[in-house]
Design an enzyme around this catalytic site. Structure first.
Site, short mmCIF file in Angstrom:
data_model
loop_
_atom_site.label_atom_id
_atom_site.label_comp_id
_atom_site.label_asym_id
_atom_site.label_seq_id
_atom_site.Cartn_x
_atom_site.Cartn_y
_atom_site.Cartn_z
N GLU A 143 -5.64 3.96 5.60
CA GLU A 143 -5.29 3.67 4.19
C GLU A 143 -5.73 4.77 3.21
O GLU A 143 -4.93 5.20 2.39
CB GLU A 143 -5.89 2.32 3.78
CG GLU A 143 -5.47 1.94 2.37
CD GLU A 143 -6.00 0.59 1.93
OE1 GLU A 143 -5.78 -0.41 2.63
OE2 GLU A 143 -6.63 0.56 0.86
N ARG A 184 0.82 -1.22 0.00
CA ARG A 184 0.00 0.00 0.00
C ARG A 184 0.85 1.27 0.00
O ARG A 184 0.49 2.28 0.61
CB ARG A 184 -0.96 0.03 1.21
CG ARG A 184 -1.94 -1.12 1.27
CD ARG A 184 -2.92 -1.10 0.09
NE ARG A 184 -3.95 -2.09 0.26
CZ ARG A 184 -3.89 -3.33 -0.24
NH1 ARG A 184 -2.85 -3.72 -0.95
NH2 ARG A 184 -4.89 -4.17 -0.05
N SER A 199 -11.04 -1.01 2.65
CA SER A 199 -10.32 -1.08 3.94
C SER A 199 -9.96 0.32 4.42
O SER A 199 -9.35 1.09 3.68
CB SER A 199 -9.01 -1.85 3.77
OG SER A 199 -9.28 -3.12 3.25
C1 LIG Z 1 -15.35 -1.41 -2.04
C2 LIG Z 1 -13.88 -1.08 -2.19
C3 LIG Z 1 -12.96 -2.11 -2.25
C4 LIG Z 1 -11.59 -1.81 -2.39
N1 LIG Z 1 -10.72 -2.84 -2.47
C5 LIG Z 1 -9.40 -2.60 -2.61
C6 LIG Z 1 -8.48 -3.68 -2.72
O1 LIG Z 1 -8.84 -4.85 -2.71
N2 LIG Z 1 -7.16 -3.37 -2.86
C7 LIG Z 1 -6.71 -2.09 -2.91
O2 LIG Z 1 -5.49 -1.89 -3.03
N3 LIG Z 1 -7.57 -1.04 -2.82
C8 LIG Z 1 -8.89 -1.26 -2.68
N4 LIG Z 1 -9.77 -0.22 -2.58
C9 LIG Z 1 -9.25 1.16 -2.58
C10 LIG Z 1 -9.30 1.86 -3.97
O3 LIG Z 1 -10.21 1.26 -4.82
C11 LIG Z 1 -7.93 1.88 -4.64
O4 LIG Z 1 -7.00 2.54 -3.82
C12 LIG Z 1 -7.97 2.59 -6.01
O5 LIG Z 1 -6.72 2.44 -6.66
C13 LIG Z 1 -8.29 4.08 -5.89
O6 LIG Z 1 -8.53 4.56 -7.19
P1 LIG Z 1 -9.30 5.91 -7.46
O7 LIG Z 1 -9.16 6.22 -8.91
O8 LIG Z 1 -10.66 5.84 -6.93
O9 LIG Z 1 -8.40 6.94 -6.61
P2 LIG Z 1 -8.91 8.23 -5.81
O10 LIG Z 1 -9.66 7.80 -4.63
O11 LIG Z 1 -9.55 9.20 -6.73
O12 LIG Z 1 -7.50 8.82 -5.33
C14 LIG Z 1 -6.77 8.20 -4.31
C15 LIG Z 1 -5.46 8.98 -4.11
O13 LIG Z 1 -4.62 8.80 -5.24
C16 LIG Z 1 -4.35 10.06 -5.86
N5 LIG Z 1 -4.42 9.82 -7.31
C17 LIG Z 1 -5.46 9.32 -8.01
N6 LIG Z 1 -5.14 9.23 -9.31
C18 LIG Z 1 -3.87 9.67 -9.42
C19 LIG Z 1 -2.97 9.84 -10.51
N7 LIG Z 1 -3.33 9.54 -11.77
N8 LIG Z 1 -1.73 10.38 -10.27
C20 LIG Z 1 -1.36 10.72 -9.00
N9 LIG Z 1 -2.16 10.58 -7.93
C21 LIG Z 1 -3.41 10.07 -8.14
C22 LIG Z 1 -5.45 11.01 -5.39
O14 LIG Z 1 -4.99 12.35 -5.43
C23 LIG Z 1 -5.68 10.48 -3.98
O15 LIG Z 1 -4.67 10.99 -3.12
C24 LIG Z 1 -11.15 -0.47 -2.45
C25 LIG Z 1 -12.10 0.57 -2.39
C26 LIG Z 1 -13.45 0.27 -2.26
C27 LIG Z 1 -14.46 1.38 -2.23
#
Ligand SMILES: Cc1cc2nc3c(=O)[nH]c(=O)nc-3n(C[C@H](O)[C@H](O)[C@H](O)COP(=O)(O)OP(=O)(O)OC[C@H]3O[C@@H](n4cnc5c(N)ncnc54)[C@H](O)[C@@H]3O)c2cc1C
Length: 376
Positions: A361, A186, A261
């Site tokens: 996280e 992570r 999480s």
């Molecule tokens: C139901 C559920 C289940 C999940 N299961 C998992 C799992 O099994 N494993 C896991 O690892 N995660 C899990 N997650 C967490 C999440 O889905 C991941 O972390 C995912 O990669 C976040 O993507 P996002 O585009 O929504 O990021 P966002 O929430 O939009 O952004 C998260 C962070 O990353 C930064 N960011 C986003 N895009 C970029 C970019 N292109 N460049 C630089 N910074 C950026 C943002 O500024 C922010 O700080 C889960 C979430 C949910 C809701």
């Protein structure tokens, strides 16, 4: 590797104002962006960067909003990642030469705004394997390296080849090899380089299926549903199993707003784990390679009776103690601060009983930028 700047910004460019962010974060937290824009092409990034510099504006980048907690309106520019595109690359087109000469590997370059799970499904349809265990993780491709997404024994680190970065401080673009991304549990270099935006990700996928089903309930699920020898199991069957298990275990943010999480699984010394086990013999923990032990944070929280807790519209999911939720049927939407208040109570309780400080996280944002839970 640095690239030349050939995308001059559009001087007429202007962001939208006062945009509601509630639909753009999976916790459905109420927040408004003073300024907002979509990033559909690289020139939008240059324009946004010049605009922020000229107006001295704070900024933040949003992907699918599935790993953020918005505690307030954002008094700056919220940029919504939408860069799209998928391209197969030959080894000669890569910025960093492949470390191994493997004829089975194929290289796929993907825009940061592509939807992660759609990419997983598409890659399997193309006969390019490696992403199946990461099925149904919400969010966009560009966020995948940020916390090195992982599930069911596989992390992005296993398939990442290189990443194209846009430095929002300088407007320069450069490529990082997977190794330079410093991927860990992570974690990645992007958590320490707040100006670096991922614009494109290149994955090394395999034409030869490599099946990993020895983690979690995948093998048991496959045995119960398809019942064929493990050597014959296909990546698509693994994907189907992962999706079925995740749907059973995790609340869908569309129905129960959440960010998955809420805490990382703490990694402690073997001595510390044994000390806890002497009092809590059922401790759920996994040995790591480096004389350390990863403890299931959800198990710790569950032992203290938090599962199913709810108050003032926020709570702990009734089946998953690691998932904090916004209660969908609550008459008033709670704020991010109320959720963080609950997270702090859980952190304090776990620390009191187990001597372990749980790390949060998701990324937390206040009105001018990112914050730490300790600053609240
Ligand atoms: C139901 C559920 C289940 C999940 N299961 C998992 C799992 O099994 N494993 C896991 O690892 N995660 C899990 N997650 C967490 C999440 O889905 C991941 O972390 C995912 O990669 C976040 O993507 P996002 O585009 O929504 O990021 P966002 O929430 O939009 O952004 C998260 C962070 O990353 C930064 N960011 C986003 N895009 C970029 C970019 N292109 N460049 C630089 N910074 C950026 C943002 O500024 C922010 O700080 C889960 C979430 C949910 C809701």
């Amino acid at each position: 590797m640095e690239l030349t700047l050939n995308n001059p910004a559009d001087t007429d460019w202007a962001p939208q104002t006062k945009v509601d962010l509630q639909a753009f974060n999976t916790l459905s937290l109420p927040a408004q962006a003073a300024f907002y824009c979509q990033l559909q092409q690289i020139s939008d990034l240059f324009a946004a960067q010049q605009y922020c510099q000229a107006q001295e504006l704070n900024w933040m980048l949003l992907g699918g909003g599935s790993n953020v907690v918005l505690t307030d309106d954002f008094n700056g520019l919220v940029m919504h990642m939408q860069l799209s595109g998928k391209n197969w690359l030959t080894p000669e087109q890569l910025h960093h030469p492949p470390a191994v000469d493997d004829d089975n590997l194929v290289y796929l370059s993907v825009g940061a705004g592509e939807h992660w799970d759609e990419l997983v499904a598409w890659s399997l349809d193309q006969g390019a394997y490696g992403l199946q265990n990461l099925s149904l993780i919400p969010g966009l491709v560009g966020a995948a390296p940020i916390q090195n997404i992982g599930a069911y024994g596989v992390e992005l680190a296993h398939v990442l080849h290189e990443v194209m970065v846009f430095d929002f401080a300088t407007g320069k673009q450069f490529s990082l090899s997977a190794e330079q991304c410093e991927l860990a549990y992570r974690d990645s270099i992007f958590k320490r380089q707040s100006n670096w935006l991922v614009v494109n990700v290149t994955l090394a996928l395999s034409r030869k299926p490599q099946i990993q089903i020895d983690y979690g309930d995948i093998a048991a699920h496959l045995e119960a549903t398809v019942s064929i020898p493990s050597a014959q199991i296909t990546p698509q069957q693994v994907r189907d199993a992962v999706i079925a298990i995740r749907r059973q275990k995790l609340p869908d943010p569309a129905n129960i707003p959440n960010v998955g999480s809420f805490f990382k699984n703490p990694v402690v010394s073997i001595d510390k784990a044994e000390q806890i086990r002497s009092q809590w013999p059922q401790l759920v923990a996994y040995k790591q390679t480096n004389q350390q032990v990863k403890i299931a944070a959800g198990w710790l929280i569950d032992q203290l009776g938090w599962r199913g807790y709810n108050k003032a519209g926020v709570g702990v999911h009734k089946h998953q103690a690691l998932v904090l939720v916004q209660l969908a049927n609550s008459p008033n939407k709670s704020t991010g601060l109320e959720l963080l208040n609950l997270a702090q109570q859980i952190q304090a309780d776990v620390e009191r009983h187990f001597g372990i400080r749980l790390a949060v996280e998701p990324r937390l944002f206040a009105n001018t930028g990112e914050i730490s839970i300790d600053a609240i």
